[in-house]
Design an enzyme around this catalytic site. Structure first.
Site, PDB file in Angstrom:
ATOM      1  N   LYS A  74       6.576   8.633   4.084  1.00 27.99           N
ATOM      2  CA  LYS A  74       7.807   7.836   4.060  1.00 27.99           C
ATOM      3  C   LYS A  74       8.830   8.611   3.236  1.00 27.99           C
ATOM      4  O   LYS A  74       8.463   9.275   2.252  1.00 27.99           O
ATOM      5  CB  LYS A  74       7.490   6.485   3.410  1.00 27.99           C
ATOM      6  CG  LYS A  74       8.614   5.471   3.414  1.00 27.99           C
ATOM      7  CD  LYS A  74       8.123   4.146   2.816  1.00 27.99           C
ATOM      8  CE  LYS A  74       9.179   3.076   2.810  1.00 27.99           C
ATOM      9  NZ  LYS A  74       8.681   1.795   2.284  1.00 27.99           N
ATOM     10  N   SER A 149       9.605  -2.141   5.148  1.00 33.03           N
ATOM     11  CA  SER A 149      10.506  -1.009   5.211  1.00 33.03           C
ATOM     12  C   SER A 149       9.840   0.297   5.644  1.00 33.03           C
ATOM     13  O   SER A 149      10.528   1.262   5.937  1.00 33.03           O
ATOM     14  CB  SER A 149      11.175  -0.806   3.851  1.00 33.03           C
ATOM     15  OG  SER A 149      10.201  -0.478   2.867  1.00 33.03           O
ATOM     16  N   SER A 173       6.032  -4.083   2.525  1.00 33.83           N
ATOM     17  CA  SER A 173       6.586  -3.014   3.359  1.00 33.83           C
ATOM     18  C   SER A 173       5.596  -2.116   4.088  1.00 33.83           C
ATOM     19  O   SER A 173       6.000  -1.331   4.947  1.00 33.83           O
ATOM     20  CB  SER A 173       7.507  -2.130   2.525  1.00 33.83           C
ATOM     21  OG  SER A 173       8.782  -2.692   2.526  1.00 33.83           O
TER      22      SER A 173
HETATM   23  N1  GLN Z   1      11.008  -7.153   2.827  1.00 35.76           N
HETATM   24  C1  GLN Z   1      10.955  -7.105   1.398  1.00 35.76           C
HETATM   25  C2  GLN Z   1      12.297  -6.703   0.836  1.00 35.76           C
HETATM   26  O1  GLN Z   1      13.191  -6.440   1.585  1.00 35.76           O
HETATM   27  C3  GLN Z   1       9.893  -6.146   0.937  1.00 35.76           C
HETATM   28  C4  GLN Z   1      10.285  -4.731   0.990  1.00 35.76           C
HETATM   29  C5  GLN Z   1       9.278  -3.786   0.408  1.00 35.76           C
HETATM   30  O2  GLN Z   1       8.090  -4.093   0.291  1.00 35.76           O
HETATM   31  N2  GLN Z   1       9.745  -2.613   0.006  1.00 35.76           N
HETATM   32  O3  GLN Z   1      12.481  -6.677  -0.348  1.00 35.76           O
END
Ligand code: GLN
Length: 472
Positions: A74, A149, A173
């Site tokens: 990532k 994400s 994410s």
């Molecule tokens: N969807 C959650 C957010 O937008 C989690 C994102 C993540 O785990 N980085 O904060």
């Protein structure tokens, strides 16, 4: 089920394929799948250097399961001398001077880095559409998002562009994209894998984790990166259990809790499949019963307060002096941020700057400990908990099935527990549904064993056939 890593390792070991031809095949595949937008950077030069090193390991008989296996990172995981943007325009010319600890562990074993995956900006989002490079497409249905994400990582694995990928999970994410793409995603115990070299979103919640096409592949990678790091203050000292050799130990006698009230909040199709999985575990010899985690419903709020306030302080470093482009004013300097990130910085700073609001952060931390305590009590009676990873399948644009999207994921996040998402079956719309398996602190070995037992019992039925367009 044998994973792809073991199969490829055998082919490499027996010289039926060469590390170079394997790397080339994957680089070609990435080119073919360019429209998915799963990669921000393709790292051909690094891939070739890594491949040469893998060849050396094979020649000297020092190879491991991961030598010569093509993978991706990532784009919030640092790679020395390679563009690392975290999906943000602010870092569009950032070249780190060190490798993330986790990538360094893999590199030592001869892993081959193919590229850096697209992602929501700084990991803020659940659809991989807040990146400065545009949205990622779900390889199983081009009209749908792969979740976020770590959507680029999941799309790369699901489309056969990488054997596995390291992602990050702050509040879901890794697990959400895994669920939406029919892959397996592990968010390990907070502090098990080093966060050194991971671009920070929320220091109290961020974790590096793994997305791969099968439970055994996740296990093989986990064993290689599950290491103490003396240069990460939150790295857990002490012994680490190996997981790969014990995957087929079965679930006989294990106490499996199905979190029914949480499961009941999901779509009917998801519910049906989670209940079928519980029944499968019963047939395999586990003791299955209903369980409640009393403070579960508070997790989303705890997450929002902690993640936004952490993000506000972590992102203060993009001030044009330390990182980012300097503009004529503060506003200019911070112009590179997208709307979602700005909104969170504002919210986080509001929490951190007023006396009254600061108490909100303290309250959230106290509630976080209370939730972790309530899990501790539950894990006195159970070895494993199962629940859905998401409400339903990856939604179509405008479809409201993203409902409760963080609800299933944040309880394990704020409690620092390890949890894994794996495919549990398919919806009538042809897309995969996900199951989440959670265990107590540092019990990834139990999670992976339980996940493997289900995967084995389903005999491949949970994975989409032909999703992968080439095989060796
Ligand atoms: N969807 C959650 C957010 O937008 C989690 C994102 C993540 O785990 N980085 O904060």
């Amino acid at each position: 089920m044998k994973g792809k890593i073991e199969k490829l390792h055998k082919l490499l070991k027996n010289k039926e394929i060469s590390p170079f031809s394997l790397t080339e095949k994957y680089l070609e595949r990435i080119k073919e799948e360019k429209p998915l937008n799963a990669f921000i950077t393709v790292t051909e030069k690094e891939a070739h250097e890594n491949t040469r090193y893998a060849e050396k390991l094979f020649d000297e008989g020092k190879d491991t399961l991961l030598s010569g296996i093509p993978m991706s990172l990532k784009d919030n995981l640092s790679s020395c001398g390679i563009l690392t943007t975290a999906g943000s325009n602010v870092l569009s010319d950032y070249y780190p001077v060190n490798d993330a600890h986790t990538y360094a562990c893999l590199k030592k074993e001869g892993a081959v880095l193919l590229g850096k995956n697209n992602m929501d900006e700084f990991g803020m989002g659940a659809s991989s559409d807040t990146s400065f490079k545009g949205a990622v497409i779900n390889p199983l249905d081009e009209k749908r998002s792969p979740g976020g994400s770590s959507g680029g990582s999941a799309a790369a694995v699901a489309s056969g562009c990488a054997v596995y990928s390291l992602g990050s999970d702050t509040g879901g994410s890794i697990r959400l994209p895994a669920s939406y793409t029919g892959t397996v995603g592990l968010c390990p115990t907070y502090g098990a894998l080093s966060r050194r070299g991971l671009i920070a979103h929320s220091s109290l919640l961020d974790r590096v984790g793994i997305i791969a096409g099968s439970v055994s592949d996740v296990s093989a990678v986990f064993d290689a990166v599950n290491r103490f790091d003396e240069r990460d203050m939150t790295s857990i000292k002490g012994d680490r259990k190996k997981t790969y050799g014990n995957l087929s130990d079965g679930v006989k006698g294990l106490k499996v809790g199905i979190i029914l009230d949480v499961t009941d909040k999901a779509h009917d199709e998801t519910k049906k499949h989670i209940k079928r999985a519980a029944e499968t575990y019963r047939l395999l010899g586990a003791e299955v019963s209903d369980v409640k985690v009393p403070a579960w419903d508070k997790a989303d709020e705890i997450y929002s307060v902690i993640a936004t306030s952490d993000a506000a302080s972590n992102l203060a470093r993009y001030d044009g002096v330390r990182y980012g482009e300097r503009g004529n004013s503060v506003v200019d300097t911070r112009e590179g941020f997208g709307d979602e990130v700005r909104m969170r910085i504002l919210l986080g700073n509001a929490i951190l700057t007023s006396e009254k609001e600061l108490s909100l952060r303290k309250k959230a931390e106290a509630e976080r400990c209370r939730l972790a305590e309530s899990f501790k009590e539950v894990f006195g009676r159970f070895d494993i908990l199962i629940s859905p990873s998401a409400f339903h399948t990856a939604p179509l644009p405008g479809e409201n099935t993203e409902l409760l999207k963080d609800y299933f994921l944040t309880a394990a996040s704020v409690s620092h527990l390890p949890s894994l998402s794996m495919p549990v079956g398919f919806s009538e719309n042809g897309m995969p549904l996900g199951m989440m398996i959670t265990a107590k602190w540092m019990n990834e070995d139990v999670i992976l064993r339980v996940a493997y037992a289900f995967e084995d019992a389903m005999q491949g039925e949970i994975y989409k056939k032909g999703a992968e367009k080439f095989e060796f």
